[in-house]
Design an enzyme around this catalytic site. Structure first.
Site, PDB file in Angstrom:
ATOM      1  N   ALA A  14       2.836   3.811  -1.946  1.00  0.00           N
ATOM      2  CA  ALA A  14       2.814   4.312  -3.326  1.00  0.00           C
ATOM      3  C   ALA A  14       4.225   4.412  -3.919  1.00  0.00           C
ATOM      4  O   ALA A  14       4.423   4.123  -5.099  1.00  0.00           O
ATOM      5  CB  ALA A  14       2.139   5.672  -3.360  1.00  0.00           C
ATOM      6  N   GLY A  15       5.208   4.774  -3.100  1.00  0.00           N
ATOM      7  CA  GLY A  15       6.594   4.896  -3.586  1.00  0.00           C
ATOM      8  C   GLY A  15       7.128   3.560  -4.071  1.00  0.00           C
ATOM      9  O   GLY A  15       7.737   3.461  -5.137  1.00  0.00           O
TER      10      GLY A  15
ATOM     11  N   PHE B 105      11.839   8.384  -1.885  1.00  0.00           N
ATOM     12  CA  PHE B 105      10.896   8.331  -0.767  1.00  0.00           C
ATOM     13  C   PHE B 105      11.623   7.867   0.490  1.00  0.00           C
ATOM     14  O   PHE B 105      12.817   7.556   0.457  1.00  0.00           O
ATOM     15  CB  PHE B 105       9.710   7.410  -1.095  1.00  0.00           C
ATOM     16  CG  PHE B 105      10.089   5.947  -1.214  1.00  0.00           C
ATOM     17  CD1 PHE B 105      10.616   5.452  -2.389  1.00  0.00           C
ATOM     18  CD2 PHE B 105       9.903   5.071  -0.152  1.00  0.00           C
ATOM     19  CE1 PHE B 105      10.964   4.106  -2.507  1.00  0.00           C
ATOM     20  CE2 PHE B 105      10.243   3.721  -0.256  1.00  0.00           C
ATOM     21  CZ  PHE B 105      10.782   3.242  -1.435  1.00  0.00           C
ATOM     22  N   GLY B 106      10.867   7.828   1.595  1.00  0.00           N
ATOM     23  CA  GLY B 106      11.406   7.283   2.847  1.00  0.00           C
ATOM     24  C   GLY B 106      12.702   7.951   3.270  1.00  0.00           C
ATOM     25  O   GLY B 106      12.797   9.181   3.329  1.00  0.00           O
TER      26      GLY B 106
ATOM     27  N   ASP C 257       9.512  -6.393   1.418  1.00  0.00           N
ATOM     28  CA  ASP C 257       9.708  -5.863   2.759  1.00  0.00           C
ATOM     29  C   ASP C 257      11.114  -5.319   2.782  1.00  0.00           C
ATOM     30  O   ASP C 257      12.068  -5.983   2.385  1.00  0.00           O
ATOM     31  CB  ASP C 257       9.512  -6.917   3.851  1.00  0.00           C
ATOM     32  CG  ASP C 257       9.247  -6.230   5.184  1.00  0.00           C
ATOM     33  OD1 ASP C 257       8.256  -5.474   5.269  1.00  0.00           O
ATOM     34  OD2 ASP C 257      10.032  -6.405   6.131  1.00  0.00           O
ATOM     35  N   SER C 258      11.218  -4.076   3.182  1.00  0.00           N
ATOM     36  CA  SER C 258      12.525  -3.453   3.083  1.00  0.00           C
ATOM     37  C   SER C 258      12.782  -2.579   4.281  1.00  0.00           C
ATOM     38  O   SER C 258      11.876  -2.304   5.074  1.00  0.00           O
ATOM     39  CB  SER C 258      12.603  -2.641   1.795  1.00  0.00           C
ATOM     40  OG  SER C 258      11.453  -1.842   1.650  1.00  0.00           O
TER      41      SER C 258
ATOM     42  N   GLU D  12      -1.043  -7.281   9.218  1.00  0.00           N
ATOM     43  CA  GLU D  12      -0.091  -6.696  10.169  1.00  0.00           C
ATOM     44  C   GLU D  12       1.263  -7.342   9.982  1.00  0.00           C
ATOM     45  O   GLU D  12       1.351  -8.564   9.793  1.00  0.00           O
ATOM     46  CB  GLU D  12      -0.590  -6.949  11.588  1.00  0.00           C
ATOM     47  CG  GLU D  12      -1.034  -5.654  12.234  1.00  0.00           C
ATOM     48  CD  GLU D  12      -1.174  -5.813  13.719  1.00  0.00           C
ATOM     49  OE1 GLU D  12      -0.181  -5.582  14.428  1.00  0.00           O
ATOM     50  OE2 GLU D  12      -2.277  -6.186  14.129  1.00  0.00           O
TER      51      GLU D  12
ATOM     52  N   HIS E 170       0.849  -1.185   0.000  1.00  0.00           N
ATOM     53  CA  HIS E 170       0.000   0.000   0.000  1.00  0.00           C
ATOM     54  C   HIS E 170       0.892   1.245   0.000  1.00  0.00           C
ATOM     55  O   HIS E 170       0.437   2.346   0.207  1.00  0.00           O
ATOM     56  CB  HIS E 170      -0.938  -0.014   1.215  1.00  0.00           C
ATOM     57  CG  HIS E 170      -1.981  -1.085   1.144  1.00  0.00           C
ATOM     58  ND1 HIS E 170      -3.313  -0.812   0.935  1.00  0.00           N
ATOM     59  CD2 HIS E 170      -1.875  -2.432   1.216  1.00  0.00           C
ATOM     60  CE1 HIS E 170      -3.990  -1.956   0.908  1.00  0.00           C
ATOM     61  NE2 HIS E 170      -3.142  -2.949   1.078  1.00  0.00           N
TER      62      HIS E 170
END
Ligand code: IMP
Length: 209
Positions: free
Chosen positions: A18-19, A167-168, A76-77, A47, A16
């Site tokens: 967007a980046g 991002f992030g 997953d990063s 979760e 979910h």
């Protein structure tokens, strides 16, 4: 173990974020894959209760594959900082969590980068500032078959944050051998050297070749 090939067609991007979805779309474009995000399909976001990148990626990929009946890809990063014992690691997104309010973003990356910097500052001025991004990709089919790949990019942390792209934590991450941050790099350049690109190279070699 026999690896399974991914056939051209629909693939759910179990994210979910967007980046991430934007970057994954670019990386999959050459392979006849039609990416649809879990958000577009209205699939719930499970979760992330795992304690490793692989566990969380598998959790998300399985949930989307089962919920959609299509193969699903999850990423997953996170950022691992050597002097912080690998933190924030699987909790990278959590460090950006803010009090959610109506219409509010719920995540503040500048606050998260500040937290990392604060912890490094507590360790002194000559602290090792090396860090790496990890990207674990899990590909799951509705029948339960999975393929998993882990990519990395090594670098160091700079302060204050620089650049508006990406991002992030991109504005504080300087990849090894460069002097600019990921947020100052042209997106195509970041895509060529990132942890996600590294994991994708492995995925492509295994499931598309
Ligand atoms: P998760 O995989 O959704 O748990 O989130 C991992 C978090 O790591 C992201 O929300 C980003 O903040 C951070 N992250 C992962 N990849 C990158 C990247 O390429 N650049 C900057 N931050 C990243």
């Amino acid at each position: 173990m026999t690896h399974r090939k991914l056939q051209p067609g629909k693939l759910v991007i179990a994210s979910h974020n967007a980046g991430k979805v934007r970057e994954i779309r670019v990386l999959l474009a050459p392979f006849g894959i039609e990416p649809i995000s879990a958000g577009e399909l209205g699939l719930p976001e499970p979760e992330e209760t795992g304690t490793s990148f692989a566990e969380n990626a598998l959790l998300k990929a399985h949930a989307s594959a089962q919920g959609s009946g299509l193969p699903a890809l999850a990423d997953d990063s996170g950022l691992c900082v050597a002097a912080l014992g690998g933190a924030p690691g699987v909790y990278t997104a959590d460090w950006a969590e803010t009090q959610k309010f109506e219409g509010g973003p719920g995540r503040d990356w500048y606050m998260a980068m500040g937290k990392v910097e604060g912890k490094l500052a507590e360790l002194g001025t000559d602290t090792d500032r090396s860090a790496y991004f990890v990207c674990t990709l899990a590909l799951a089919w509705p029948d339960g078959h999975t393929e998993i790949f882990e990519g990395r990019v090594q670098g160091g942390l700079t302060w204050p944050p620089r650049g508006l792209l990406g991002f992030g934590y991109d504005p504080v991450f300087v990849p090894e051998g460069r002097s600019v941050t990921f947020a100052e790099l042209d997106p195509a350049e970041k895509h060529a050297m990132s942890h996600r690109a590294d994991a994708f190279r492995q995925l492509v070699a295994t499931v598309f070749s």
